[in-house]
Design a protein around this motif. Structure first.
Motif, PDB file in Angstrom:
ATOM      1  N   ILE A  86     171.001   7.998 -29.132  1.00  0.00           N
ATOM      2  CA  ILE A  86     170.977   7.824 -27.679  1.00  0.00           C
ATOM      3  C   ILE A  86     171.562   9.044 -26.988  1.00  0.00           C
ATOM      4  CG2 ILE A  86     172.003   6.501 -25.790  1.00  0.00           C
ATOM      5  CD1 ILE A  86     169.718   5.050 -27.118  1.00  0.00           C
ATOM      6  N   CYS A  87     172.632   9.575 -27.542  1.00  0.00           N
ATOM      7  CA  CYS A  87     173.340  10.681 -26.903  1.00  0.00           C
ATOM      8  C   CYS A  87     172.507  11.954 -26.842  1.00  0.00           C
ATOM      9  CB  CYS A  87     174.659  10.946 -27.620  1.00  0.00           C
ATOM     10  SG  CYS A  87     175.892   9.651 -27.339  1.00  0.00           S
ATOM     11  N   VAL A  88     171.559  12.129 -27.759  1.00  0.00           N
ATOM     12  CA  VAL A  88     170.738  13.335 -27.756  1.00  0.00           C
ATOM     13  C   VAL A  88     169.352  13.095 -27.175  1.00  0.00           C
ATOM     14  CG1 VAL A  88     171.974  14.300 -29.720  1.00  0.00           C
ATOM     15  CG2 VAL A  88     169.888  12.980 -30.121  1.00  0.00           C
ATOM     16  N   SER A  89     169.014  11.843 -26.849  1.00  0.00           N
ATOM     17  CA  SER A  89     167.680  11.532 -26.346  1.00  0.00           C
ATOM     18  C   SER A  89     167.509  12.010 -24.916  1.00  0.00           C
ATOM     19  CB  SER A  89     167.436  10.023 -26.411  1.00  0.00           C
ATOM     20  OG  SER A  89     166.213   9.694 -25.792  1.00  0.00           O
ATOM     21  N   ARG A  90     166.338  12.577 -24.626  1.00  0.00           N
ATOM     22  CA  ARG A  90     166.023  13.015 -23.267  1.00  0.00           C
ATOM     23  C   ARG A  90     165.528  11.864 -22.397  1.00  0.00           C
ATOM     24  NH1 ARG A  90     161.737  17.492 -23.546  1.00  0.00           N
ATOM     25  NH2 ARG A  90     162.358  17.840 -21.380  1.00  0.00           N
ATOM     26  N   GLU A  91     165.316  10.701 -23.007  1.00  0.00           N
ATOM     27  CA  GLU A  91     164.793   9.574 -22.239  1.00  0.00           C
ATOM     28  C   GLU A  91     165.858   8.893 -21.391  1.00  0.00           C
ATOM     29  OE1 GLU A  91     161.833   6.872 -24.019  1.00  0.00           O
ATOM     30  OE2 GLU A  91     162.264   7.903 -25.903  1.00  0.00           O
ATOM     31  N   PHE A  92     167.135   9.101 -21.728  1.00  0.00           N
ATOM     32  CA  PHE A  92     168.199   8.324 -21.105  1.00  0.00           C
ATOM     33  C   PHE A  92     169.293   9.245 -20.567  1.00  0.00           C
ATOM     34  CE2 PHE A  92     166.633   6.181 -24.968  1.00  0.00           C
ATOM     35  CZ  PHE A  92     165.978   5.108 -24.381  1.00  0.00           C
ATOM     36  N   THR A  93     169.803   8.878 -19.390  1.00  0.00           N
ATOM     37  CA  THR A  93     171.010   9.530 -18.893  1.00  0.00           C
ATOM     38  C   THR A  93     172.223   8.795 -19.447  1.00  0.00           C
ATOM     39  OG1 THR A  93     170.917   8.173 -16.906  1.00  0.00           O
ATOM     40  CG2 THR A  93     169.946  10.370 -16.774  1.00  0.00           C
TER      41      THR A  93
END
Length: 247
Positions: A86-93
């Protein structure tokens, strides 16, 4: 028996950060449409059980799977395993203020398709914890007419400013304000003692006034309709959807 055995799996593709992005979606039920966006660490059996309650109440329920494990009971170990991706995903702030989560565009597309299929006044959207604010971002599209925020917890709290942030860009916040003024109410549910929600409910009250229906539960807990399920919370959701989604 797998908790999703009686659900129908499909996929939905839409743009996220300029890229076509595909996520699985499970579907069950009949009646007005509701999109339930799962919490951390994934599409747990607790989220599925809540989806079953909505199905039993007469709704067509979509459970998109955005991250983490599927059809497992909640565990802190799964949270620890899911968080790095989650921390590296571009989908989520995660930390940024004044920004709408990028995956909101994908969720709006899903809601639009469901509304086009089912008709009626629109669809409901419910997010929880990490995805709590996603339902508010979905309200920017006219297809979402009944947004529910259960214990919204992003951006992660580290300052008073982040604790008050709604995970919306200024432009999207203006649309939320306009739609609320036109009659689209927002339901928010939290345990009053839950620190992860910060002061976001106060921000929502300032933004849309009486259009924000604020339910604050007694006792201790975090996940209002799943792991620390409150019947008061579930009843509030059912009443809200019942009022808003039936023509």
């Amino acid at each position: 028996m797998d908790a999703l055995d009686t659900w129908t799996r499909s996929e939905h593709t839409a743009d996220v950060v300029g890229r076509p992005t595909t996520h699985p979606v499970w579907r069950k039920g009949s009646g007005p449409g509701v999109v339930v966006v799962h919490e951390m660490p994934g599409l747990t059996t607790g989220v599925i059980r809540f989806g079953e309650e909505l199905v039993a109440a007469g709704y067509t329920v979509l459970l998109p799977h955005l991250f983490g494990p599927v059809a497992r009971e909640f565990s802190n170990l799964d949270v620890a395993r899911t968080m790095p991706s989650i921390c590296v995903s571009r989908e989520f702030t995660k930390l940024a203020r004044g920004v709408t989560t990028p995956v909101a565009g994908w969720l709006r597309s899903l809601a639009r398709d469901l509304h086009a299929e089912l008709g009626g006044p629109g669809v409901g959207a419910l997010g929880m914890c990490f995805t709590g604010g996603f339902a508010l971002a979905m309200m920017v599209d006219d297809s979402t007419v009944a947004p529910v925020l259960c214990q919204p917890s992003v951006p992660f709290i580290g300052s008073a400013a982040r604790a008050a942030d709604l995970n919306l860009s200024p432009a999207d916040a203006d649309v939320v304000r306009r739609r609320a003024g036109e009659g689209c109410a927002v339901l928010g549910i939290r345990y009053a003692s839950d620190p992860l929600v910060g002061t976001r409910f106060d921000t929502l009250t300032s933004l849309i006034g009486d259009a924000f229906i604020r339910v604050e539960l007694d006792g201790t807990g975090h996940s209002t309709v799943t792991e620390q399920r409150s019947q008061v919370a579930v009843d509030a959701v059912l009443a809200f959807f019942g009022e808003r989604l039936h023509a």
